[in-house]
Design a protein around this motif. Structure first.
Motif: not given
Length: 218
Positions: A3-10, A37-48, A186-189, A209-214
Protein backbone atom coordinates in the motif's frame (compact mmCIF):
# COMPACT_ATOMS: atom_id res chain seq x y z
CA UNK A 1 -0.15 -6.11 -2.10
CA UNK A 2 1.88 -3.11 -1.01
CA UNK A 3 0.00 0.00 0.00
CA UNK A 4 3.06 2.21 -0.30
CA UNK A 5 4.02 4.11 -3.44
CA UNK A 6 1.78 3.74 -6.50
CA UNK A 7 2.62 1.37 -9.31
CA UNK A 8 4.33 3.49 -11.96
CA UNK A 9 3.55 2.68 -15.58
CA UNK A 10 6.02 4.22 -17.99
CA UNK A 11 4.55 4.37 -21.48
CA UNK A 12 6.99 4.83 -24.34
CA UNK A 13 5.07 6.16 -27.31
CA UNK A 14 4.99 8.38 -30.38
CA UNK A 15 2.03 10.63 -31.21
CA UNK A 16 2.19 9.66 -34.90
CA UNK A 17 1.78 5.97 -34.01
CA UNK A 18 -1.84 4.78 -34.33
CA UNK A 19 -1.18 1.72 -32.20
CA UNK A 20 -0.04 4.02 -29.40
CA UNK A 21 -3.47 5.71 -29.46
CA UNK A 22 -5.09 2.28 -29.35
CA UNK A 23 -2.72 1.27 -26.55
CA UNK A 24 -3.75 4.32 -24.54
CA UNK A 25 -7.39 3.30 -24.77
CA UNK A 26 -6.59 -0.27 -23.77
CA UNK A 27 -4.54 0.91 -20.80
CA UNK A 28 -7.48 3.06 -19.69
CA UNK A 29 -9.73 0.00 -19.84
CA UNK A 30 -7.18 -2.03 -17.89
CA UNK A 31 -7.11 0.56 -15.13
CA UNK A 32 -10.91 0.51 -14.94
CA UNK A 33 -10.59 -3.20 -14.16
CA UNK A 34 -8.41 -2.32 -11.16
CA UNK A 35 -10.45 0.22 -9.18
CA UNK A 36 -8.56 -0.52 -5.95
CA UNK A 37 -5.14 -0.01 -7.50
CA UNK A 38 -3.04 3.12 -7.14
CA UNK A 39 -1.30 3.75 -10.43
CA UNK A 40 0.76 6.60 -11.85
CA UNK A 41 1.12 6.76 -15.64
CA UNK A 42 4.09 8.58 -17.16
CA UNK A 43 4.61 9.16 -20.89
CA UNK A 44 8.01 9.01 -22.55
CA UNK A 45 9.07 9.88 -26.11
CA UNK A 46 9.86 7.69 -29.05
CA UNK A 47 10.21 8.66 -32.69
CA UNK A 48 9.05 6.25 -35.35
CA UNK A 49 10.87 8.36 -37.90
CA UNK A 50 13.42 10.79 -36.50
CA UNK A 51 14.67 11.47 -40.03
CA UNK A 52 11.58 13.53 -40.88
CA UNK A 53 12.47 17.20 -41.32
CA UNK A 54 11.31 19.63 -38.64
CA UNK A 55 8.64 20.98 -41.01
CA UNK A 56 7.35 17.46 -41.68
CA UNK A 57 6.84 15.71 -45.00
CA UNK A 58 3.98 15.57 -47.47
CA UNK A 59 1.84 12.62 -46.42
CA UNK A 60 1.46 11.18 -49.93
CA UNK A 61 5.21 11.27 -50.43
CA UNK A 62 5.76 9.73 -47.00
CA UNK A 63 3.37 6.86 -47.76
CA UNK A 64 4.99 6.36 -51.15
CA UNK A 65 8.39 6.05 -49.54
CA UNK A 66 7.25 3.86 -46.65
CA UNK A 67 4.63 1.60 -48.22
CA UNK A 68 5.01 2.06 -51.96
CA UNK A 69 1.90 4.18 -52.29
CA UNK A 70 -1.45 5.05 -50.67
CA UNK A 71 -3.13 1.83 -51.81
CA UNK A 72 -0.61 -0.33 -49.99
CA UNK A 73 -0.78 2.03 -47.02
CA UNK A 74 -4.55 1.57 -46.87
CA UNK A 75 -4.07 -2.19 -46.86
CA UNK A 76 -1.63 -1.84 -43.99
CA UNK A 77 -3.98 0.48 -42.11
CA UNK A 78 -7.16 -1.58 -42.54
CA UNK A 79 -6.35 -3.66 -39.46
CA UNK A 80 -5.52 -0.48 -37.55
CA UNK A 81 -8.91 1.01 -38.50
CA UNK A 82 -10.70 -2.09 -37.21
CA UNK A 83 -8.73 -2.12 -33.96
CA UNK A 84 -9.38 1.60 -33.52
CA UNK A 85 -13.10 1.22 -34.11
CA UNK A 86 -13.21 -1.36 -31.33
CA UNK A 87 -11.78 1.31 -29.02
CA UNK A 88 -14.13 4.05 -30.31
CA UNK A 89 -11.32 5.75 -32.25
CA UNK A 90 -12.46 7.03 -35.64
CA UNK A 91 -9.17 7.10 -37.51
CA UNK A 92 -9.21 9.62 -40.37
CA UNK A 93 -5.96 8.74 -42.10
CA UNK A 94 -7.09 10.37 -45.34
CA UNK A 95 -7.36 13.73 -43.55
CA UNK A 96 -3.66 13.73 -42.67
CA UNK A 97 -1.81 15.94 -45.15
CA UNK A 98 1.59 15.96 -43.45
CA UNK A 99 3.65 13.38 -41.60
CA UNK A 100 5.25 15.33 -38.75
CA UNK A 101 8.55 15.27 -37.00
CA UNK A 102 7.17 14.77 -33.48
CA UNK A 103 9.98 16.35 -31.46
CA UNK A 104 7.91 19.44 -30.58
CA UNK A 105 4.91 17.31 -29.62
CA UNK A 106 7.15 15.37 -27.25
CA UNK A 107 8.38 18.62 -25.76
CA UNK A 108 4.77 19.55 -24.95
CA UNK A 109 4.23 16.18 -23.30
CA UNK A 110 7.42 16.65 -21.28
CA UNK A 111 6.32 20.10 -20.10
CA UNK A 112 2.86 18.79 -19.21
CA UNK A 113 4.37 16.23 -16.82
CA UNK A 114 5.43 18.85 -14.28
CA UNK A 115 1.89 20.25 -14.33
CA UNK A 116 0.24 16.86 -13.88
CA UNK A 117 -1.42 17.20 -17.29
CA UNK A 118 0.42 14.61 -19.37
CA UNK A 119 -2.63 12.47 -20.05
CA UNK A 120 -4.63 15.44 -21.29
CA UNK A 121 -1.75 16.58 -23.50
CA UNK A 122 -1.21 13.14 -25.02
CA UNK A 123 -4.94 12.72 -25.61
CA UNK A 124 -5.18 16.11 -27.32
CA UNK A 125 -2.30 15.37 -29.69
CA UNK A 126 -3.58 11.91 -30.60
CA UNK A 127 -7.06 13.25 -31.36
CA UNK A 128 -5.76 16.19 -33.37
CA UNK A 129 -3.55 14.08 -35.56
CA UNK A 130 -5.62 10.95 -36.06
CA UNK A 131 -9.21 12.22 -36.06
CA UNK A 132 -8.71 15.72 -37.51
CA UNK A 133 -5.56 15.36 -39.57
CA UNK A 134 -4.01 18.37 -37.84
CA UNK A 135 -0.49 19.52 -38.69
CA UNK A 136 1.59 18.79 -35.59
CA UNK A 137 4.47 20.83 -36.98
CA UNK A 138 2.34 24.00 -36.92
CA UNK A 139 3.29 26.05 -33.88
CA UNK A 140 -0.20 27.52 -33.42
CA UNK A 141 -1.78 24.07 -33.54
CA UNK A 142 0.55 22.97 -30.74
CA UNK A 143 0.00 26.12 -28.67
CA UNK A 144 -3.78 25.76 -28.93
CA UNK A 145 -3.54 22.08 -28.02
CA UNK A 146 -1.43 22.93 -24.98
CA UNK A 147 -3.97 25.50 -23.85
CA UNK A 148 -6.83 23.01 -24.14
CA UNK A 149 -4.79 20.54 -22.10
CA UNK A 150 -4.42 23.15 -19.35
CA UNK A 151 -0.92 24.49 -19.97
CA UNK A 152 0.09 28.15 -20.09
CA UNK A 153 -0.19 28.89 -23.82
CA UNK A 154 1.98 32.02 -23.67
CA UNK A 155 4.79 30.13 -21.97
CA UNK A 156 4.48 27.22 -24.40
CA UNK A 157 4.55 29.62 -27.35
CA UNK A 158 7.72 31.23 -26.06
CA UNK A 159 9.41 27.90 -25.33
CA UNK A 160 8.60 26.48 -28.76
CA UNK A 161 10.67 29.29 -30.26
CA UNK A 162 13.71 27.99 -28.38
CA UNK A 163 15.57 24.68 -28.23
CA UNK A 164 14.38 24.09 -24.66
CA UNK A 165 14.38 20.34 -23.89
CA UNK A 166 15.09 19.25 -27.47
CA UNK A 167 18.27 17.47 -26.41
CA UNK A 168 16.52 16.01 -23.36
CA UNK A 169 13.78 14.52 -25.53
CA UNK A 170 16.36 13.15 -27.95
CA UNK A 171 18.25 11.62 -25.01
CA UNK A 172 15.04 9.95 -23.78
CA UNK A 173 14.46 8.48 -27.23
CA UNK A 174 18.04 7.20 -27.25
CA UNK A 175 17.52 5.60 -23.83
CA UNK A 176 14.44 3.80 -25.14
CA UNK A 177 16.57 2.27 -27.88
CA UNK A 178 19.22 1.39 -25.31
CA UNK A 179 16.78 -0.69 -23.26
CA UNK A 180 15.73 -2.56 -26.38
CA UNK A 181 12.57 -0.75 -27.47
CA UNK A 182 12.15 -1.29 -31.21
CA UNK A 183 8.45 -0.57 -31.47
CA UNK A 184 5.74 1.28 -29.61
CA UNK A 185 3.67 1.41 -27.50
CA UNK A 186 5.95 -0.12 -24.90
CA UNK A 187 4.83 -0.33 -21.27
CA UNK A 188 7.24 -0.64 -18.35
CA UNK A 189 5.36 -1.54 -15.18
CA UNK A 190 6.92 -0.74 -11.82
CA UNK A 191 10.31 -0.60 -13.52
CA UNK A 192 10.34 -4.41 -13.56
CA UNK A 193 7.94 -5.77 -16.13
CA UNK A 194 7.63 -4.90 -19.81
CA UNK A 195 4.65 -5.24 -22.12
CA UNK A 196 5.42 -4.62 -25.78
CA UNK A 197 2.66 -3.53 -28.13
CA UNK A 198 -0.97 -2.51 -27.72
CA UNK A 199 -1.93 -5.59 -25.73
CA UNK A 200 -5.53 -6.17 -24.73
CA UNK A 201 -6.80 -4.66 -21.47
CA UNK A 202 -6.89 -8.02 -19.72
CA UNK A 203 -3.19 -8.62 -20.37
CA UNK A 204 -2.26 -5.15 -19.15
CA UNK A 205 -4.43 -5.50 -16.06
CA UNK A 206 -2.86 -8.87 -15.25
CA UNK A 207 0.64 -7.40 -15.57
CA UNK A 208 -0.25 -4.50 -13.27
CA UNK A 209 -1.83 -6.86 -10.75
CA UNK A 210 1.26 -9.06 -10.80
CA UNK A 211 3.45 -6.01 -10.19
CA UNK A 212 1.33 -5.11 -7.18
CA UNK A 213 1.44 -8.64 -5.76
CA UNK A 214 5.22 -8.88 -6.09
CA UNK A 215 6.07 -5.35 -5.01
CA UNK A 216 8.29 -5.30 -1.95
CA UNK A 217 7.54 -2.93 0.90
CA UNK A 218 9.43 0.35 1.04
Amino acid sequence: MSTNAPIVIDVISDVMCPWCFIGKRRLEKALMMLPESTVKVQWHPYQLDATLPKEGKDRKKYLEDKFGGPERAEQAYSHVRDAGAAEDIDFQFEAIKKSPNTIDSHRLIRWARSEGMQDAMVEELFKLYFTEGADLTDKQVLVDAAERAGLNSKLVSDLLDTDQDVKEVEADVFRAHEIGVTGVPFFVIDGRFAVAGAENPETLAAAIRHAEETKTGE
